[in-house]
Enzyme design. Structure first.
Site, PDB file in Angstrom:
ATOM      1  N   SER A 243      35.953  30.050  34.794  1.00 41.68           N
ATOM      2  CA  SER A 243      35.221  30.591  36.143  1.00 41.68           C
ATOM      3  C   SER A 243      35.048  31.940  35.861  1.00 41.68           C
ATOM      4  CB  SER A 243      36.469  30.427  37.206  1.00 41.68           C
ATOM      5  OG  SER A 243      35.746  31.043  38.228  1.00 41.68           O
TER       6      SER A 243
ATOM      7  N   TYR B  71      44.075  32.632  42.256  1.00 42.24           N
ATOM      8  CA  TYR B  71      43.091  31.779  41.385  1.00 42.24           C
ATOM      9  C   TYR B  71      42.715  32.594  40.146  1.00 42.24           C
ATOM     10  CZ  TYR B  71      39.031  28.990  40.250  1.00 42.24           C
ATOM     11  OH  TYR B  71      37.979  28.104  39.501  1.00 42.24           O
TER      12      TYR B  71
END
Length: 260
Positions: free
Chosen positions: A145, A158
């Site tokens: 990501s 995250y």
């Protein structure tokens, strides 16, 4: 459990290469399984939700394997189904849970994110490396990501986990240098899927919708799947180390164009 339809996806399938896609029950994983099947791969669709992957496998002429990437025994069963040779592994299973600050975050959310985004990649890669090596031309694509490249408020758990995904990828590439295995990471930015933000905000649809509010044409799962398929179909001497993909409206993690 395997599911094979009467009619294959393509009329002339002569390619016997196998690909594994984890987290294939929805979103980027399901789209990637379809994209690789369209390129002639026999796709093993792995995810926890058996009903979804069985339907997908029937659609693309693949194989459905119920698998929890955080459970080594479940991953071992996946490896047994794959068999002796594997051409492509897409470590897509992952997720974001919660949006609390470092001060207020639930450690259980952080632990869960590390388990699936980092240790899940480790479990599956360890289990399938022998088959990738045996193919003589293996490829690992880890789905990271843009959160693995920059921090932002409310995303500590995250971003830490996806930074971990990136570092695992880089380390693996160094350790496998000289072997017939390529190692890539694809790092998507803003991708609108049915579940990602909804899961992150514990089912709060309003909060999930707000992430994409006013954003003209965010990426969709098929955009990322198309890029993964491109990586998987490069000549075997070409390694795409990393591919960062964002929608045009997102110049950076903190810079997103929105219209009212």
């Amino acid at each position: 459990m395997t599911t094979t339809p009467a009619t294959p996806v393509t009329a002339d399938r002569t390619d016997s290469r196998t690909a594994v896609v984890t987290g294939a029950s929805s979103g980027i994983g399901a789209a990637t399984a379809r994209a690789l099947a369209a390129e002639g791969f026999r796709v093993v669709c792995a995810a926890r939700r058996r009903d979804r992957i069985e339907e997908l496998a029937a659609e693309i002429g693949g194989v459905a394997v119920a698998c929890d990437v955080t459970d080594p025994a479940s991953v071992a069963a996946l490896a047994a189904t794959v068999g002796e040779e594997l051409s492509v592994l897409v470590n897509n299973a992952g997720g974001a849970f919660g949006s609390g600050t470092v001060e207020t975050a639930d450690p259980a959310d952080w632990r869960a994110m590390y388990e699936v985004n980092v240790l899940g990649v480790l479990h599956v890669t360890q289990a399938l490396l022998p088959a990738l090596r045996a193919s003589g031309d293996g490829l690992i694509v880890n789905v990271g990501s843009t959160a693995g490249r920059i921090a932002y408020e409310g995303g500590g758990g995250y971003t830490a986990a996806k930074h971990g995904t990136q570092v695992v990828t880089e380390t693996l590439r160094l350790e496998l240098c000289g072997e017939p295995i390529r190692v890539s990471e694809i790092a998507p930015g803003m991708v609108r899927t049915d579940e990602f933000s909804l899961v992150r905000f514990d089912g709060d649809q309003a909060k999930a919708d707000a992430v994409y509010a006013g954003v003209p044409d965010p990426l969709v799962a098929e955009d990322v799947a198309d890029a993964i398929s491109w990586i998987a179909t490069r000549p075997s001497h070409v390694n795409i180390d990393e591919l960062v993909i964002r929608p045009r409206a997102q110049a950076a993690q903190h810079k997103v164009h929105r219209v009212s």
